[in-house]
Design a protein around this motif. Structure first.
Motif, mmCIF file in Angstrom:
data_model
loop_
_atom_site.group_PDB
_atom_site.id
_atom_site.type_symbol
_atom_site.label_atom_id
_atom_site.label_comp_id
_atom_site.label_asym_id
_atom_site.label_seq_id
_atom_site.Cartn_x
_atom_site.Cartn_y
_atom_site.Cartn_z
ATOM 1 N N SER A 43 0.668 -0.665 -12.535
ATOM 2 C CA SER A 43 0.475 -0.318 -11.124
ATOM 3 C C SER A 43 -0.728 0.604 -10.944
ATOM 4 N N ASP A 64 2.559 -5.236 -3.739
ATOM 5 C CA ASP A 64 3.373 -4.631 -4.801
ATOM 6 C C ASP A 64 4.647 -5.454 -4.940
ATOM 7 N N ASP A 66 6.717 -5.506 -7.497
ATOM 8 C CA ASP A 66 7.671 -4.968 -8.468
ATOM 9 C C ASP A 66 8.935 -4.532 -7.718
ATOM 10 N N SER A 71 5.998 1.087 -7.440
ATOM 11 C CA SER A 71 5.339 2.381 -7.649
ATOM 12 C C SER A 71 4.220 2.629 -6.644
ATOM 13 N N ILE A 72 3.738 1.578 -6.003
ATOM 14 C CA ILE A 72 2.559 1.706 -5.140
ATOM 15 C C ILE A 72 2.731 2.750 -4.022
ATOM 16 N N SER A 102 4.323 -3.307 0.189
ATOM 17 C CA SER A 102 5.144 -3.038 -0.993
ATOM 18 C C SER A 102 6.614 -3.152 -0.623
ATOM 19 N N ASP A 142 0.588 -6.758 -7.806
ATOM 20 C CA ASP A 142 1.131 -5.910 -8.868
ATOM 21 C C ASP A 142 2.465 -6.523 -9.269
#
Lengths: 288, 288
Positions: A43, A64, A66, A71-72, A102, A142
């Motif tokens: 990230s 993002d 994930d 984490s973004i 995200s 990501d």
């Protein structure tokens, strides 16, 4: 700022995606940042790469994906951002010249996303297709770590142009990034190269260099898989500090920022070497 | 060896598991080592904890359930081990006084496990129930990172006694371990405490201490969730080296090994405080 890294105008064209997939209008290229193992700096790489590319005048989006550990929001200092919904589409955050969406913007920070694979796939679809990206040269995704369900779904459905593999030099990270490289090879998605994070620690007091996570790990994989090493980032407290402060170091004027700038130029170059997408010019060919 | 850590005989009894679950005969307690984020040292903790517990004379098994990135084969120096099958059961590897089974023993090292959630669940079942564990005081499960499908399946099906949460002091790791702690709370599985890895780096040249990944992270979570900090491990090149060499540092006579030894004693103590399992004495109660 080092002017040797300035280029007057970068023109980005769409490149080929997997047969059978359809390019998303307005998004020229999708670049997935992947790692086999978590915690290797995937990230951090995604946000700093996006920042450096934006500084080249390239139109950048960052997704993002994930879902289990986004984490973004922390990395861009927007833990509490909630996207507006306009015409049934998310309006992305715009920061550091990047349009950002995200999972972390949509769920409570402390709540685990205990979601089954199928639901995750649908949520991802929505983030990709129902966000008002506008015109993008690159959409950077990501990816979640690993090679599981989510990857399969994403790679089968999403028109990914190419991937970048992130690792540390440690054996247990290398073995996982090899798995990831093999997976994308099987899925017929080109890999632009490898980024090695935490490659060396330089003592803030005496300057002593210590290969805490090992040495020459990325070189071996690069050789075995005929891939380029796109960048090597040191294990530097300033990267972690800027990450936790939500201010990407790629945006600053430091030695580390320079490495990210060189990385972004290399990425632009590597993408330009990929086959072009002529689909819009020749139309769809139906095999009868 | 520091004799203050020697205890003459440790008697381990079975502790309570979730209502509706059935204890596996011969396995007194199952302890899951978990983290929200990957790359924080979960597998390193699992193997070193197992090694230290084995040195106390406790009967230990280790199940590497990280299907997408099994690290245990490397950490115990047995990348090529293939388990025998006897009476339709796997015969586990026995090394460092631990009975070990890993997904990594069953799949080719470089191949990604592109498996859907349901298949993973079945494979995990087989590793847990169809391995010749013999009599075990503790079976330690090295969980995959995250809070996804696999965790849901594992926690619903497997009679886990308690979990241990592993993190680094960095914000983006802490936020994920909180998610993990919340998930186990929802699933009604007790958490024994937190292990903080990579808490400080000591320069091998000048001894300068640098909190590369931040400070006081675990303390905050411990306070918020009323949990104990079970151990703090430094970011030390010797841990990584012994990991890549396949020789757990918990097995050696070093300062780091001492921390793992103290950790293992603390774990034994924390487990002893959990409610006992009386199910074998009172039989099964059927509510009519």
């Amino acid at each position: 700022m080092d002017t040797t890294h300035q280029i007057s105008k970068v023109e980005i064209i769409p490149h080929r995606i997997k047969a059978g997939q359809t390019r998303i209008p307005n998004i020229k290229n999708i670049i997935a940042v992947t790692s086999g193992k978590g915690g290797v700096g995937k990230s951090t790489t995604a946000i700093n790469l996006a920042t450096s590319l934006a500084q080249l005048g390239i139109k950048i989006g960052l997704l993002d994906a994930d879902i289990y550990g986004p984490s973004i929001p922390i990395l861009v200092g927007e833990r509490d951002f909630k996207p507006e919904v306009l015409d049934k589409c998310f309006v992305p955050l715009e920061k550091f010249g990047i349009k950002i969406i995200s999972f972390g913007f949509l769920i409570a920070e402390k709540q685990p996303a205990i979601w089954r694979g199928a639901i995750v796939g649908k949520a991802l679809d929505q983030l990709l297709y129902d966000t008002q990206w506008g015109e993008l040269d690159f959409l950077i995704i990501d990816m979640p770590p690993g090679t599981g369900d989510i990857h399969l779904t994403m790679c089968q459905k999403m028109p990914i142009t190419a991937v970048i593999a992130v690792t540390t030099p440690q054996d247990i990270a290398l073995i996982d990034v090899i798995k990831s490289i093999e997976m994308y090879k099987k899925l017929d998605i080109p890999c632009l190269g490898i980024i090695e994070n935490m490659s060396i620690h330089i003592c803030a007091n005496c300057g002593f260099k210590e290969a805490i996570f090992g040495e020459m790990g990325a070189e071996k994989i690069a050789k075995d898989y005929n891939l380029e090493i796109l960048a090597k980032l040191p294990l530097d407290i300033s990267i972690r500090q800027s990450s936790d402060e939500g201010s990407p170091i790629g945006f600053e004027d430091t030695q580390i920022a320079k490495i990210y700038k060189e990385l972004s130029l290399r990425i632009v170059h590597q993408v330009s070497l990929l086959a072009k997408d002529y689909s819009s010019k020749i139309g769809k060919i139906n095999v009868l």
